[in-house]
Scaffold this motif. Structure first.
Motif, mmCIF file in Angstrom:
data_model
loop_
_atom_site.group_PDB
_atom_site.id
_atom_site.type_symbol
_atom_site.label_atom_id
_atom_site.label_comp_id
_atom_site.label_asym_id
_atom_site.label_seq_id
_atom_site.Cartn_x
_atom_site.Cartn_y
_atom_site.Cartn_z
ATOM 1 N N SER A 159 0.829 -1.201 0.000
ATOM 2 C CA SER A 159 0.000 0.000 0.000
ATOM 3 C C SER A 159 0.869 1.259 0.000
ATOM 4 C CB SER A 159 -0.909 0.008 1.228
ATOM 5 O OG SER A 159 -1.760 -1.121 1.250
ATOM 6 N N ARG A 160 0.509 2.230 -0.802
ATOM 7 C CA ARG A 160 1.313 3.448 -0.876
ATOM 8 C C ARG A 160 1.165 4.321 0.359
ATOM 9 N NH1 ARG A 160 -1.548 7.801 -3.654
ATOM 10 N NH2 ARG A 160 -3.707 7.239 -4.068
ATOM 11 N N ALA A 161 0.220 3.986 1.230
ATOM 12 C CA ALA A 161 0.043 4.760 2.452
ATOM 13 C C ALA A 161 1.035 4.376 3.549
ATOM 14 C CB ALA A 161 -1.384 4.577 2.982
ATOM 15 N N VAL A 162 1.726 3.252 3.383
ATOM 16 C CA VAL A 162 2.654 2.786 4.417
ATOM 17 C C VAL A 162 3.731 3.841 4.671
ATOM 18 C CG1 VAL A 162 4.446 1.086 4.969
ATOM 19 C CG2 VAL A 162 2.277 0.342 3.973
ATOM 20 N N GLY A 163 3.929 4.177 5.947
ATOM 21 C CA GLY A 163 4.942 5.150 6.326
ATOM 22 C C GLY A 163 4.468 6.591 6.309
ATOM 23 N N MET A 167 -2.369 12.738 8.256
ATOM 24 C CA MET A 167 -2.591 14.089 7.753
ATOM 25 C C MET A 167 -2.113 14.254 6.309
ATOM 26 S SD MET A 167 0.442 16.419 9.463
ATOM 27 C CE MET A 167 0.237 15.830 11.126
ATOM 28 N N ASP A 168 -1.232 13.357 5.870
ATOM 29 C CA ASP A 168 -0.674 13.468 4.518
ATOM 30 C C ASP A 168 -1.472 12.686 3.477
ATOM 31 O OD1 ASP A 168 1.404 15.101 5.370
ATOM 32 O OD2 ASP A 168 2.666 13.386 5.894
ATOM 33 N N ILE A 169 -2.518 11.996 3.914
ATOM 34 C CA ILE A 169 -3.320 11.192 2.991
ATOM 35 C C ILE A 169 -4.562 11.981 2.600
ATOM 36 C CG2 ILE A 169 -4.622 9.058 2.703
ATOM 37 C CD1 ILE A 169 -2.697 7.786 4.737
ATOM 38 N N ALA A 170 -4.701 12.235 1.328
ATOM 39 C CA ALA A 170 -5.834 13.024 0.822
ATOM 40 C C ALA A 170 -7.087 12.148 0.779
ATOM 41 C CB ALA A 170 -5.512 13.565 -0.557
ATOM 42 N N ALA A 192 -0.851 12.889 13.223
ATOM 43 C CA ALA A 192 0.552 12.529 13.030
ATOM 44 C C ALA A 192 0.793 11.017 13.017
ATOM 45 C CB ALA A 192 1.395 13.175 14.126
ATOM 46 N N LEU A 193 -0.242 10.236 13.262
ATOM 47 C CA LEU A 193 -0.081 8.780 13.300
ATOM 48 C C LEU A 193 0.356 8.260 11.937
ATOM 49 C CD1 LEU A 193 -0.479 6.151 14.966
ATOM 50 C CD2 LEU A 193 -2.783 6.044 14.011
ATOM 51 N N ARG A 194 1.447 7.499 11.919
ATOM 52 C CA ARG A 194 1.962 6.945 10.655
ATOM 53 C C ARG A 194 1.365 5.564 10.394
ATOM 54 N NH1 ARG A 194 5.558 9.910 8.143
ATOM 55 N NH2 ARG A 194 6.599 11.585 9.303
ATOM 56 N N GLU A 211 -14.351 2.459 -3.694
ATOM 57 C CA GLU A 211 -13.226 2.538 -4.617
ATOM 58 C C GLU A 211 -12.379 3.784 -4.355
ATOM 59 O OE1 GLU A 211 -16.345 2.038 -5.419
ATOM 60 O OE2 GLU A 211 -16.327 -0.044 -6.144
ATOM 61 N N GLU A 212 -13.018 4.890 -3.970
ATOM 62 C CA GLU A 212 -12.280 6.114 -3.678
ATOM 63 C C GLU A 212 -11.446 5.958 -2.411
ATOM 64 O OE1 GLU A 212 -14.608 9.932 -4.614
ATOM 65 O OE2 GLU A 212 -16.186 8.463 -4.218
ATOM 66 N N ILE A 213 -12.011 5.296 -1.411
ATOM 67 C CA ILE A 213 -11.276 5.047 -0.174
ATOM 68 C C ILE A 213 -10.091 4.145 -0.476
ATOM 69 C CG2 ILE A 213 -11.377 4.006 2.122
ATOM 70 C CD1 ILE A 213 -13.002 6.566 1.898
ATOM 71 N N HIS A 214 -10.334 3.120 -1.233
ATOM 72 C CA HIS A 214 -9.277 2.174 -1.588
ATOM 73 C C HIS A 214 -8.147 2.914 -2.330
ATOM 74 C CE1 HIS A 214 -7.737 -1.871 -2.551
ATOM 75 N NE2 HIS A 214 -7.368 -1.340 -3.694
ATOM 76 N N ALA A 215 -8.497 3.772 -3.239
ATOM 77 C CA ALA A 215 -7.492 4.496 -4.027
ATOM 78 C C ALA A 215 -6.640 5.420 -3.157
ATOM 79 C CB ALA A 215 -8.185 5.301 -5.130
ATOM 80 N N ALA A 216 -7.233 5.979 -2.117
ATOM 81 C CA ALA A 216 -6.498 6.899 -1.259
ATOM 82 C C ALA A 216 -5.402 6.197 -0.460
ATOM 83 C CB ALA A 216 -7.464 7.594 -0.303
ATOM 84 N N PHE A 217 -5.634 4.945 -0.139
ATOM 85 C CA PHE A 217 -4.678 4.227 0.728
ATOM 86 C C PHE A 217 -3.839 3.181 0.000
ATOM 87 C CE2 PHE A 217 -7.668 5.938 3.766
ATOM 88 C CZ PHE A 217 -6.869 6.277 4.833
ATOM 89 N N GLN A 218 -4.381 2.627 -1.071
ATOM 90 C CA GLN A 218 -3.693 1.499 -1.705
ATOM 91 C C GLN A 218 -2.852 1.911 -2.902
ATOM 92 O OE1 GLN A 218 -3.815 -1.207 -0.039
ATOM 93 N NE2 GLN A 218 -5.498 -0.697 1.288
#
Length: 218
Positions: A159-163, A167-170, A192-194, A211-218
């Protein structure tokens, strides 16, 4: 999907609510008549009164035609008996059993008819995914009157959200993070939670699609 849930306590009732909201045909089996009476007022699921450890009760509840049987009582012995009957006597395609005492988890295998053993500490959505074979992002509960969806997404190592911090995830408009479940424990979703691989993130939205939620995190 036709699901038979043996044990209509808090967990079993919640699972029934979620699966019913997704359009599944649900039957709850419960021996506590007072609990059944309360459930009749709140759930659209079919209710069968009786001991799910009895083959006649399971048959009356539709075990022969169920796509999945979930043994979710708070008694491990009962869950094992229900699983064995579901698999061996009624040939249920998929049997999911709740493990209340982790020291007895070794019993919950194919010898007892269990396809999937789920520890009691497992988040609700993960248990449902095991039962249904759903994808890693599922609608948890459709609150149609409020126009709100509760949606979970599971973070994998790819997942591209790892790390990244929350606050940085749109996020899509009208969406907030309700909680982050890490190693079975819910966490306050501080900005600030990573995010880590293995996290299960629960979001509330009145606009976004899965699908939008999935796209934001995956």
């Amino acid at each position: 999907m036709r699901a038979l849930i043996a044990g209509a306590g808090r967990l079993g009732a919640r699972i029934a609510q979620v699966l019913a909201s997704a359009g599944s045909e649900i039957t709850l089996v419960e021996s506590d008549t007072a609990r059944v009476a309360a459930l009749r007022e709140r759930h659209g699921a079919r209710l069968t009164v009786g001991d799910a450890c009895e083959p006649t009760v399971l048959e009356r509840a539709g075990a022969r035609v169920a796509d999945v049987v979930l043994a979710t009582t708070d008694n491990d012995d009962d869950n094992l008996v229900i699983s064995l009957l579901a698999k061996r006597h009624f040939a249920a395609p998929r049997v999911v059993a709740l493990v209340n005492d982790h020291e007895r988890a070794w019993l919950f295998d194919q010898r007892w008819g269990v396809d999937v053993a789920v520890p009691a500490s497992t988040p609700l959505v993960s248990l449902i995914e095991e039962a249904t074979g759903a994808s890693d992002t599922v609608a948890l509960l459709r609150l149609s009157k409020a126009g709100v969806d509760i949606i979970e997404t599971v973070i994998t190592s790819r997942s591209r959200a790892v790390g990244r911090s929350l606050m940085d995830i749109a996020l899509p408009a009208g969406t907030v993070v309700a909680t982050v479940v890490r190693e079975g424990q819910p966490m306050v979703p501080e900005a600030a939670l990573r995010v880590r691989a293995g996290d299960e993130i629960l979001l509330v939205s009145h606009e976004a699609e899965e699908e939008e939620i999935h796209a934001a995190f995956q």
